[in-house]
Design an enzyme around this catalytic site. Structure first.
Site, PDB file in Angstrom:
ATOM      1  N   ALA A  63     -55.610   2.900 -34.906  1.00 49.82           N
ATOM      2  CA  ALA A  63     -56.748   2.010 -35.130  1.00 49.82           C
ATOM      3  C   ALA A  63     -57.856   2.412 -34.162  1.00 49.82           C
ATOM      4  CB  ALA A  63     -56.361   0.553 -34.938  1.00 49.82           C
ATOM      5  N   LYS A  64     -59.023   1.857 -34.359  1.00 47.45           N
ATOM      6  CA  LYS A  64     -60.145   2.077 -33.454  1.00 47.45           C
ATOM      7  C   LYS A  64     -61.154   0.970 -33.720  1.00 47.45           C
ATOM      8  CE  LYS A  64     -61.022   5.528 -30.499  1.00 47.45           C
ATOM      9  NZ  LYS A  64     -60.008   6.142 -29.622  1.00 47.45           N
TER      10      LYS A  64
END
Length: 355
Positions: A63-64
């Site tokens: 994720a980011k």
């Protein structure tokens, strides 16, 4: 892939989280805070986090997060961002990335700061962990070619969180930092730049440090034309295009940045016999601070463990690439795919992730 929009118009918050897949209940990745960050860039970074977790056999989804910020009351925006993340605190773990720092995430913690939020010799541990990891990756790739880091010439794109840490670690190991670029230009000296002086200049001038250095400032693009043993791309995605790869004059590329290789670049480097270490192996020191290193370890102990971990996986990846006559990236994908398959991921998801 899932995109979570986070907004607070009253405090000027415009942010989003991209979760790459749902194979695991927890997703993790850093928060990037820049004026022009967008969902497309963050989605690519989330995918790179999936590769990173998979090759290191960490059961998290990549994720980011991105926070668009071009000026104003920064702490108000960060406070609003932290509040907006509260409903997701059990499923999305985040920390510093480009434009953010450990203090943005650790200030509310009780008791002594965890290892990842500490500093050592005046440098944040997350910077040191990533920088020393890139140094270890470069060292292992050079050793694979029969060379040593001691005396090696290193050119670094960017002198921020990762580039500065890598420069410090490498200089202490006997390497020469022959070039450092920022958005404001390039400082280069084949005899080696003084890293202590670079740190002092950065403290006073930020990215404009290159205009105040011991040599004349040059266009930053000329970094890729320098004669060196190791090139460290350390800025935004795609800095190593196929055309850049065709003219590099180095033996090893050890990325500090995420997603530095543009389309066709890895294959061109492989054709030319340049060892292109996958970014999600070289720059994984930060995740080891959270997942592998004991929180009561001393900073030197943590750094030594991180270097050993990354050195071992770079050695194994390059050996696999040689054995099968494939790129190091393809060798790393084989390892990551194997872990996700063992975790129950189906062929359709695996084909998408490792296309």
């Amino acid at each position: 892939m899932r995109v979570i929009e986070l907004r607070d118009d009253h405090h000027g918050l415009e942010a989003f989280v991209v979760v790459d897949h749902d194979q695991f209940p927890i997703a993790a990745g850093g928060t990037r805070m820049l004026p022009d960050v967008d969902v497309g860039e963050v989605a690519r970074l989330a995918r790179a986090m999936t590769w990173k977790f998979a090759v290191w056999r960490v059961p998290y989804a990549g994720a980011k997060a991105g926070v668009r910020f071009s000026g104003g009351a920064r702490e108000d925006v960060m406070s609003a961002y932290r509040r907006a993340l509260e409903p997701y605190r059990d499923v999305f773990l985040t920390g510093p990335d480009m434009g953010t720092s450990p203090a943005d995430f650790a200030h509310a913690l009780e008791g002594p700061p965890p290892l990842w939020a500490q500093s050592h010799e005046g440098v944040d541990m997350d910077d040191l962990a990533t920088g020393h990891g890139v140094k270890a990756a470069a060292e292992a790739a050079l050793a694979h070619r029969g060379q040593t880091l001691d005396g090696a010439a290193i050119a670094i794109e960017g002198f921020g969180k990762v580039g500065a840490g890598m420069a410090l670690a490498s200089a202490r190991a006997g390497a020469r930092i022959v070039g450092v670029s920022t958005v404001d230009g390039l400082l280069a000296d084949p005899d080696g730049l003084d890293v202590g002086e670079l740190f002092a200049l950065r403290e006073r001038h930020g990215d404009a440090l290159v205009a105040h250095g011991p040599t004349r400032v040059r266009p930053r693009e000329e970094l890729f034309d320098l004669d060196c043993d190791v090139l460290v791309p350390g800025a935004r995605p795609d800095s190593i295009t196929r055309d850049v790869a065709a003219r590099l004059r180095c033996a090893v590329v050890a990325p500090g940045a995420n997603v530095p290789y543009g389309p066709g670049a890895v294959e061109e480097l492989h054709r030319r016999g340049i060892a292109a270490v996958p970014d999600f192996i070289a720059n994984a020191g930060g995740i080891h601070l959270y997942t592998r290193v004991a929180q009561d370890a001393s900073p030197p102990e943590a750094i030594a463990q991180i270097e050993a971990l990354i050195r071992e996986v770079v050695e194994r990846t390059l050996a696999t690439a040689d054995e099968h006559d494939i790129t190091p990236l393809a060798a790393a994908f084989r390892a990551g795919r194997e872990f996700l398959a063992e975790s129950g991921a189906g062929d359709e998801l695996l084909d998408e992730i490792f296309a």
